[in-house]
Design a protein around this motif. Structure first.
Motif, mmCIF file in Angstrom:
data_model
loop_
_atom_site.group_PDB
_atom_site.id
_atom_site.type_symbol
_atom_site.label_atom_id
_atom_site.label_comp_id
_atom_site.label_asym_id
_atom_site.label_seq_id
_atom_site.Cartn_x
_atom_site.Cartn_y
_atom_site.Cartn_z
ATOM 1 N N MET A 8 0.837 -1.203 0.000
ATOM 2 C CA MET A 8 0.000 0.000 0.000
ATOM 3 C C MET A 8 0.872 1.253 0.000
ATOM 4 O O MET A 8 1.947 1.273 0.559
ATOM 5 N N GLU A 9 0.339 2.245 -0.609
ATOM 6 C CA GLU A 9 1.029 3.531 -0.688
ATOM 7 C C GLU A 9 0.565 4.433 0.455
ATOM 8 O O GLU A 9 -0.490 4.227 1.020
ATOM 9 N N ASN A 10 1.355 5.428 0.729
ATOM 10 C CA ASN A 10 0.980 6.490 1.662
ATOM 11 C C ASN A 10 1.022 7.774 0.847
ATOM 12 O O ASN A 10 2.102 8.239 0.475
ATOM 13 N N ILE A 11 -0.148 8.348 0.576
ATOM 14 C CA ILE A 11 -0.245 9.471 -0.341
ATOM 15 C C ILE A 11 -0.946 10.658 0.316
ATOM 16 O O ILE A 11 -2.047 10.517 0.858
ATOM 17 N N VAL A 12 -0.307 11.814 0.240
ATOM 18 C CA VAL A 12 -0.974 13.082 0.532
ATOM 19 C C VAL A 12 -1.457 13.584 -0.819
ATOM 20 O O VAL A 12 -0.703 13.571 -1.789
ATOM 21 N N TYR A 13 -2.715 13.991 -0.890
ATOM 22 C CA TYR A 13 -3.266 14.413 -2.176
ATOM 23 C C TYR A 13 -4.006 15.736 -2.034
ATOM 24 O O TYR A 13 -4.486 16.091 -0.950
ATOM 25 N N ILE A 14 -4.084 16.444 -3.142
ATOM 26 C CA ILE A 14 -4.818 17.705 -3.172
ATOM 27 C C ILE A 14 -5.794 17.643 -4.339
ATOM 28 O O ILE A 14 -5.412 17.337 -5.468
ATOM 29 N N THR A 63 -4.253 9.237 2.248
ATOM 30 C CA THR A 63 -4.837 7.916 2.064
ATOM 31 C C THR A 63 -3.765 6.871 1.814
ATOM 32 O O THR A 63 -2.641 7.204 1.432
ATOM 33 N N LYS A 64 -4.130 5.631 2.010
ATOM 34 C CA LYS A 64 -3.277 4.501 1.650
ATOM 35 C C LYS A 64 -3.740 3.890 0.330
ATOM 36 O O LYS A 64 -3.041 3.084 -0.257
ATOM 37 N N ASN A 65 -4.941 4.258 -0.140
ATOM 38 C CA ASN A 65 -5.472 3.737 -1.387
ATOM 39 C C ASN A 65 -6.099 4.892 -2.164
ATOM 40 O O ASN A 65 -7.274 5.215 -1.970
ATOM 41 N N ILE A 69 1.807 13.635 -3.096
ATOM 42 C CA ILE A 69 3.129 13.434 -2.507
ATOM 43 C C ILE A 69 3.158 12.006 -1.977
ATOM 44 O O ILE A 69 2.318 11.642 -1.141
ATOM 45 N N GLU A 70 4.098 11.211 -2.453
ATOM 46 C CA GLU A 70 4.256 9.856 -1.942
ATOM 47 C C GLU A 70 5.127 9.911 -0.685
ATOM 48 O O GLU A 70 6.221 10.461 -0.707
ATOM 49 N N CYS A 71 4.626 9.327 0.391
ATOM 50 C CA CYS A 71 5.317 9.359 1.674
ATOM 51 C C CYS A 71 5.800 7.968 2.056
ATOM 52 O O CYS A 71 5.256 6.960 1.610
ATOM 53 N N LYS A 72 6.821 7.924 2.914
ATOM 54 C CA LYS A 72 7.408 6.651 3.331
ATOM 55 C C LYS A 72 6.568 5.937 4.380
ATOM 56 O O LYS A 72 6.641 4.730 4.516
ATOM 57 N N SER A 73 5.793 6.685 5.140
ATOM 58 C CA SER A 73 5.015 6.083 6.216
ATOM 59 C C SER A 73 3.713 6.848 6.414
ATOM 60 O O SER A 73 3.549 7.976 5.948
ATOM 61 N N GLU A 99 0.230 16.267 5.631
ATOM 62 C CA GLU A 99 -1.153 16.721 5.427
ATOM 63 C C GLU A 99 -1.504 17.808 6.449
ATOM 64 O O GLU A 99 -2.047 18.862 6.093
ATOM 65 N N LYS A 100 -1.174 17.574 7.701
ATOM 66 C CA LYS A 100 -1.454 18.537 8.772
ATOM 67 C C LYS A 100 -0.733 19.862 8.507
ATOM 68 O O LYS A 100 -1.298 20.940 8.691
ATOM 69 N N HIS A 101 0.525 19.780 8.074
ATOM 70 C CA HIS A 101 1.312 20.982 7.773
ATOM 71 C C HIS A 101 0.646 21.805 6.672
ATOM 72 O O HIS A 101 0.484 23.019 6.803
ATOM 73 N N ILE A 102 0.267 21.149 5.581
ATOM 74 C CA ILE A 102 -0.335 21.867 4.450
ATOM 75 C C ILE A 102 -1.657 22.509 4.882
ATOM 76 O O ILE A 102 -1.916 23.675 4.565
ATOM 77 N N LYS A 103 -2.467 21.768 5.627
ATOM 78 C CA LYS A 103 -3.741 22.320 6.103
ATOM 79 C C LYS A 103 -3.519 23.504 7.041
ATOM 80 O O LYS A 103 -4.258 24.489 7.001
ATOM 81 N N ALA A 104 -2.497 23.410 7.877
ATOM 82 C CA ALA A 104 -2.219 24.487 8.844
ATOM 83 C C ALA A 104 -1.796 25.780 8.151
ATOM 84 O O ALA A 104 -1.978 26.864 8.706
ATOM 85 N N MET A 105 -1.253 25.664 6.956
ATOM 86 C CA MET A 105 -0.842 26.867 6.219
ATOM 87 C C MET A 105 -2.057 27.700 5.812
ATOM 88 O O MET A 105 -1.947 28.915 5.656
#
Length: 100
Positions: free
Chosen positions: A1-7, A21-23, A53-57, A65-71
């Motif tokens: 499974m992937e770990n993806i931040v998406y917009i 998401t993971k999917n 953005i593909e993430c390692k975990s 995701e939290k960082h982008i939303k906080a901006m």
């Protein structure tokens, strides 16, 4: 499974949606076809995937995701798409999420 931040972006609303998401395929289907009126993406039917953005975990993904939303910034989201070095910096900043 992937770990993806998406917009996602809706031209209809002029809004962005940031998620994790993971999917990705399943999650996109949820946003585009689900009928739950309480979710944010229900307000429009033209959501397009514009950035990932593909993430390692999972921890790294949730932190980004939290960082982008906080901006809380449309310009920040647009700059993420324009400047790949911003993504690299985020992945480095949150590479060790044990401090988060």
């Amino acid at each position: 499974m992937e770990n993806i931040v998406y917009i996602l972006h809706s031209k209809q609303l002029g809004k962005y949606y940031i998620g994790f998401t993971k999917n990705l395929d399943l999650r996109l289907d949820f946003h585009q076809n689900d009928i739950q009126t309480r979710k944010f993406t229900y307000k429009a039917d033209d959501w397009d995937l514009i950035f990932t953005i593909e993430c390692k975990s999972k921890e790294q993904g949730l932190s980004i995701e939290k960082h982008i939303k906080a901006m809380k910034s449309r310009v920040y989201v647009q700059n993420l798409m324009k400047y790949p070095e911003m993504t690299i910096k985020l992945l480095k900043k949150y590479s060790d999420t044990s401090d988060c």
